[in-house]
Design an enzyme around this catalytic site. Structure first.
Site, mmCIF file in Angstrom:
data_model
loop_
_atom_site.group_PDB
_atom_site.id
_atom_site.type_symbol
_atom_site.label_atom_id
_atom_site.label_comp_id
_atom_site.label_asym_id
_atom_site.label_seq_id
_atom_site.Cartn_x
_atom_site.Cartn_y
_atom_site.Cartn_z
ATOM 1 C CG ASP A 1 2.499 -16.339 25.898
ATOM 2 O OD1 ASP A 1 2.861 -15.285 26.444
ATOM 3 O OD2 ASP A 1 1.310 -16.669 25.774
ATOM 4 N NE ARG B 1 2.347 -27.876 23.088
ATOM 5 C CZ ARG B 1 3.132 -26.856 22.794
ATOM 6 N NH1 ARG B 1 3.151 -25.799 23.599
ATOM 7 N NH2 ARG B 1 3.890 -26.878 21.720
ATOM 8 C CG ASP C 1 6.330 -20.632 16.994
ATOM 9 O OD1 ASP C 1 6.898 -21.573 16.418
ATOM 10 O OD2 ASP C 1 5.118 -20.663 17.300
ATOM 11 C CG ASP D 1 5.712 -16.409 19.140
ATOM 12 O OD1 ASP D 1 6.409 -16.884 20.067
ATOM 13 O OD2 ASP D 1 4.605 -16.867 18.835
ATOM 14 N N GLY E 1 6.466 -26.769 24.119
ATOM 15 C CA GLY E 1 7.127 -27.548 23.071
ATOM 16 C C GLY E 1 8.629 -27.603 23.287
HETATM 17 O O1 F6P Z 1 6.109 -24.129 20.406
HETATM 18 C C1 F6P Z 1 5.207 -23.544 19.506
HETATM 19 C C2 F6P Z 1 4.967 -24.467 18.381
HETATM 20 O O2 F6P Z 1 6.193 -24.690 17.809
HETATM 21 C C3 F6P Z 1 3.944 -23.914 17.392
HETATM 22 O O3 F6P Z 1 4.474 -23.258 16.288
HETATM 23 C C4 F6P Z 1 3.150 -25.124 16.985
HETATM 24 O O4 F6P Z 1 1.853 -24.770 16.586
HETATM 25 C C5 F6P Z 1 3.172 -25.922 18.221
HETATM 26 O O5 F6P Z 1 4.421 -25.688 18.825
HETATM 27 C C6 F6P Z 1 2.888 -27.398 18.025
HETATM 28 O O6 F6P Z 1 3.272 -28.094 19.172
HETATM 29 P P1 F6P Z 1 2.736 -29.482 19.706
HETATM 30 O O7 F6P Z 1 2.366 -30.329 18.541
HETATM 31 O O8 F6P Z 1 3.890 -30.015 20.476
HETATM 32 O O9 F6P Z 1 1.582 -29.184 20.588
#
Ligand code: F6P
Length: 376
Positions: A123, A91, A147, A149, A13
């Site tokens: 991650d 992704r 996040d 995290d 993201g």
């Molecule tokens: O990068 C993590 C995050 O911000 C999560 O909190 C969320 O669930 C996710 O990205 C959503 O990302 P996308 O809609 O881009 O797949």
């Protein structure tokens, strides 16, 4: 002078803070004085669209610029003012067991003559970076995720900008909530760690904060709301993390299936909770999911500075020939750790010291002084 080509990519993201990091990698790589000291001429090369770029690129062929972008001081000069990733992101998982493309990535790294790779990601991206490192690719990582995290680091790029967005949006919601005497449930991102909900909720003075680390009781939420009204409140703001769930329940998802890294598409806890509150208390309740707004916008001052420090530090590791590391910050000091230690597990809010399980809110004791043990 030695010649050294450095690939830079962003994966997962997007968020604010990535572009400042890229700018400062490039500026540090091309700094005259540092090049002389390091006796190396560096050539930074932007790889577009994350790992997808390294799979799809056809080095030397026409159209190669779709996935490769030469970077110099003039190109990146203003980048630190902008959100998102100027290099694009994806992704894509090159090690996806259903479609393993890792050999293409390795071959393209070789064909592009990259001597090092700097990966900016969370991650998933760092998991790929670690596997490449084990296959002999000299990799350095920079942590980013709104996040916050990732373990081993107190900060990940994008978080503070996202907290500012949450705070600003809640400021806006307060006037309409107050005018109508309504409850607003505000859903934030935060799959595993409740950092965004907790710190966004604290910054905006939310009445109730719900995080994944502590399953909530809908009855207790209703009880707190009714108490609030009895004490004279006109409206209430509840901040809930997308990964939060009621005790005995499961996480809410906005769509079936999983992404390339096997993650569920979380979302919906805010809507569901709002319906439940209105049905149980009779108090008018609305919900809003801040969703990707939290990832957008110009980086706040802190993300610009941290992007800068992480970018410079990453380049220092490359120049020193130290690979397999992630730059990180601990106790206010920028340092490094093994990428391996920063993946495959999350960093959670410590419920005992950072969360009030009675009030469903931030802590009310910070110094945790013990009576009689400290000088007055
Ligand atoms: O990068 C993590 C995050 O911000 C999560 O909190 C969320 O669930 C996710 O990205 C959503 O990302 P996308 O809609 O881009 O797949």
């Amino acid at each position: 002078m030695k010649e050294n080509r450095i690939g830079i990519l962003t994966g997962g993201g997007d968020c604010a803070g990535i572009n400042p990091a890229i700018k400062w990698i490039v500026k540090t790589a091309l700094d005259d004085r540092l090049q002389r000291e390091r006796m190396t001429r560096y050539t930074p090369v932007g790889i577009k669209d994350g790992w997808k770029g390294l799979i799809e690129v056809k080095p030397g062929a026409a159209g190669m610029e779709e996935y490769v972008m030469p970077l110099d001081q003039a190109v990146v000069r203003t980048w630190d003012r902008y959100g998102g990733s100027m290099l694009g992101t994806s992704r894509t998982n090159p090690y996806d067991p259903k479609n393993d493309q890792s050999r293409r990535v390795l071959a393209n790294i070789e064909k592009l003559r990259l001597d090092a790779l700097i990966a900016i990601g969370g991650d998933d991206t760092l998991g790929v970076a670690h596997r490449l490192d084990r296959e002999g690719v000299p990799v350095v990582a920079i942590p980013k995720t709104i996040d916050k995290d990732l373990p081993e680091t107190d900060y990940t790029l994008g978080f503070e900008t996202a907290v500012s967005v949450i705070t600003e949006e809640i400021d806006r919601l307060r006037t309409t909530a107050g005018s109508h005497k309504r409850i607003f449930v505000v859903e934030t991102m935060g799959r595993h760690g409740g950092w965004l909900a907790l710190e966004g909720g604290e910054a905006s003075g939310a009445f109730i904060i719900l995080i994944p680390e502590h399953d909530f009781s809908p009855d207790r939420v209703n009880e707190l709301l009714v108490e609030g009204r009895e004490e004279g409140a006109r409206y209430e703001i509840i901040v809930v993390s997308e990964g939060a769930k009621p005790a005995g329940g499961t996480e809410f998802t906005r769509q079936e299936g999983v992404d390339a890294f096997g993650h569920k598409f979380l979302g919906g806890v805010g809507d569901s909770l709002a319906r439940e509150i209105e049905a149980s208390t009779g108090l008018e309740t609305r919900s809003i999911n801040l969703s990707h707004l939290q990832r957008g916008g110009a980086p706040c001052a802190y993300d610009r500075r941290m992007g800068r420090y992480f970018g410079i530090a990453a380049m220092e590791l490359v120049a020193a020939g130290i690979f397999g590391k992630m730059v990180c910050v601990r106790n206010g000091r920028v340092t490094m750790c093994a990428i391996e230690n920063a993946i495959g597990r999350a960093r959670f809010v410590d419920v005992d010291t950072q969360y009030d399980v009675e009030r469903y809110n931030g802590r009310r004791t910070i110094l945790r002084l013990e009576e009689g043990k400290h000088e007055a």
